[in-house]
Design a protein around this motif. Structure first.
Motif, short mmCIF file in Angstrom:
data_model
loop_
_atom_site.label_atom_id
_atom_site.label_comp_id
_atom_site.label_asym_id
_atom_site.label_seq_id
_atom_site.Cartn_x
_atom_site.Cartn_y
_atom_site.Cartn_z
N TRP A 75 0.90 -1.16 0.19
CA TRP A 75 0.03 0.06 -0.07
C TRP A 75 0.95 1.20 0.04
CZ3 TRP A 75 -4.63 -1.41 -1.32
CH2 TRP A 75 -5.28 -2.69 -0.81
N PRO A 76 0.38 2.40 -0.53
CA PRO A 76 0.97 3.69 -0.74
C PRO A 76 1.88 4.06 0.69
CG PRO A 76 -0.62 3.79 -1.87
CD PRO A 76 -0.96 2.66 -1.15
N ASP A 77 1.09 3.86 1.80
CA ASP A 77 1.70 4.24 3.22
C ASP A 77 2.73 3.11 3.73
OD1 ASP A 77 -0.46 2.39 3.55
OD2 ASP A 77 -0.73 3.02 5.49
N HIS A 78 3.10 1.88 2.85
CA HIS A 78 4.05 1.10 3.16
C HIS A 78 5.01 0.89 2.18
CE1 HIS A 78 1.80 -0.56 6.84
NE2 HIS A 78 0.73 -0.22 5.95
N THR A 79 5.20 1.92 1.21
CA THR A 79 5.96 1.72 0.18
C THR A 79 7.50 2.37 0.87
OG1 THR A 79 5.62 4.01 -0.51
CG2 THR A 79 4.50 2.40 -1.86
N LEU A 80 8.47 2.08 -0.03
CA LEU A 80 9.95 2.62 0.37
C LEU A 80 10.14 3.88 1.02
CD1 LEU A 80 11.87 4.58 -1.80
CD2 LEU A 80 10.96 2.44 -2.99
N SER A 81 9.11 4.88 0.52
CA SER A 81 8.93 6.15 0.87
C SER A 81 7.38 6.82 0.94
CB SER A 81 10.01 7.21 0.35
OG SER A 81 9.84 8.57 1.00
N ILE A 102 -4.07 3.87 -8.37
CA ILE A 102 -3.62 3.84 -6.87
C ILE A 102 -4.90 3.37 -6.12
CG2 ILE A 102 -2.46 5.29 -5.02
CD1 ILE A 102 -1.36 7.16 -7.00
N ARG A 103 -4.17 2.43 -5.16
CA ARG A 103 -5.18 2.05 -4.22
C ARG A 103 -4.65 2.38 -2.76
NH1 ARG A 103 -7.72 2.45 -8.00
NH2 ARG A 103 -8.71 1.02 -9.35
N PHE A 104 -5.71 2.40 -1.89
CA PHE A 104 -5.39 2.74 -0.65
C PHE A 104 -5.94 1.98 0.40
CE2 PHE A 104 -4.79 6.97 -2.80
CZ PHE A 104 -3.72 7.22 -2.35
N ASP A 105 -5.47 1.62 1.53
CA ASP A 105 -6.07 1.03 2.36
C ASP A 105 -6.49 2.20 3.62
OD1 ASP A 105 -3.49 1.48 3.34
OD2 ASP A 105 -3.20 -0.41 4.29
N HIS A 106 -6.92 1.64 4.70
CA HIS A 106 -7.37 2.71 5.77
C HIS A 106 -8.52 3.70 5.43
CE1 HIS A 106 -4.01 0.73 7.59
NE2 HIS A 106 -3.08 1.17 6.89
N SER A 112 -6.86 12.55 1.37
CA SER A 112 -6.38 12.21 2.78
C SER A 112 -4.87 12.00 2.86
CB SER A 112 -7.35 11.36 3.24
OG SER A 112 -7.28 10.12 2.76
N PHE A 113 -4.53 11.05 1.93
CA PHE A 113 -3.05 10.67 2.08
C PHE A 113 -2.14 11.67 1.79
CE2 PHE A 113 0.65 8.74 -0.21
CZ PHE A 113 1.19 7.83 1.03
N ILE A 114 -2.15 12.61 1.08
CA ILE A 114 -1.54 13.87 1.09
C ILE A 114 -1.64 14.98 2.33
CG2 ILE A 114 -1.14 16.22 -0.43
CD1 ILE A 114 -1.90 14.81 -2.75
N ALA A 115 -2.94 14.86 2.93
CA ALA A 115 -3.29 15.84 3.66
C ALA A 115 -2.61 15.28 5.20
CB ALA A 115 -4.62 16.07 3.89
N SER A 116 -2.29 14.02 5.07
CA SER A 116 -1.84 13.31 6.48
C SER A 116 -0.84 14.26 7.27
CB SER A 116 -1.19 11.97 6.10
OG SER A 116 -0.68 11.39 7.53
#
Length: 156
Positions: A75-81, A102-106, A112-116
């Motif tokens: 998942w994008p939040d688990h990639t190398l960066s 692109i697919r997200f979990d959570h 929302s991914f960018i705004a985290s």
């Protein structure tokens, strides 16, 4: 700008682009070049932007490839960066077609991914340059008391 200065800037930018982290000697040299006026903070910020976009694209490829070629999705939040991935998304690095893949979990979305707050993409270039310029030596390693072996000369 002299040819020497232009060549130095080119060499610095190539070094920053090719390494994932800088050795202490590279950092000290970077600080010296900045203090001497050979390079500017703006040049370093531009280099950080380019580096983050490149690493973000690599993270995207890792994510997409995992969905196509593996039974396990990275998942994008688990990639190398994840930070660089979010940065690249925020700065228009991907086409709309790429973004749709692109697919997200959570329950995340691109927005929302960018705004985290975890990624702080608004300050990521500055943070990257600050890390490049940090010449604080790493803490000295302390061997645990009673750790005696033949590979540790001087250990008590």
């Amino acid at each position: 700008m002299s040819q020497l200065q232009a060549n130095t800037i080119t060499a610095v930018l190539q070094t920053l682009d090719s390494f994932s982290s800088l050795e202490m000697i590279d950092r000290r040299l970077l600080v010296l070049l900045l203090e001497e006026g050979t390079i500017s903070r703006d040049i370093l910020l531009k280099a950080a932007d380019q580096k983050l976009r490149k690493v973000g694209r690599t993270a995207y490829v890792q994510h997409i490839t995992s969905m196509v070629q593996s039974t396990y999705t990275i998942w994008p939040d688990h990639t190398l960066s994840a930070e660089a991935f979010a940065y690249a998304l925020a700065h228009g690095e991907f086409t709309k077609n790429e973004e749709r893949r692109i697919r997200f979990d959570h329950g995340d979305t691109i927005e929302s991914f960018i705004a985290s707050s975890e990624y702080a993409v608004d300050h990521l270039c500055q943070k990257t340059v600050d890390q490049w310029l940090d010449i604080t030596p790493p803490p000295e390693h302390k061997w645990p008391k009673g750790d005696h072996d033949s590979y540790c000369p001087g250990c008590d």
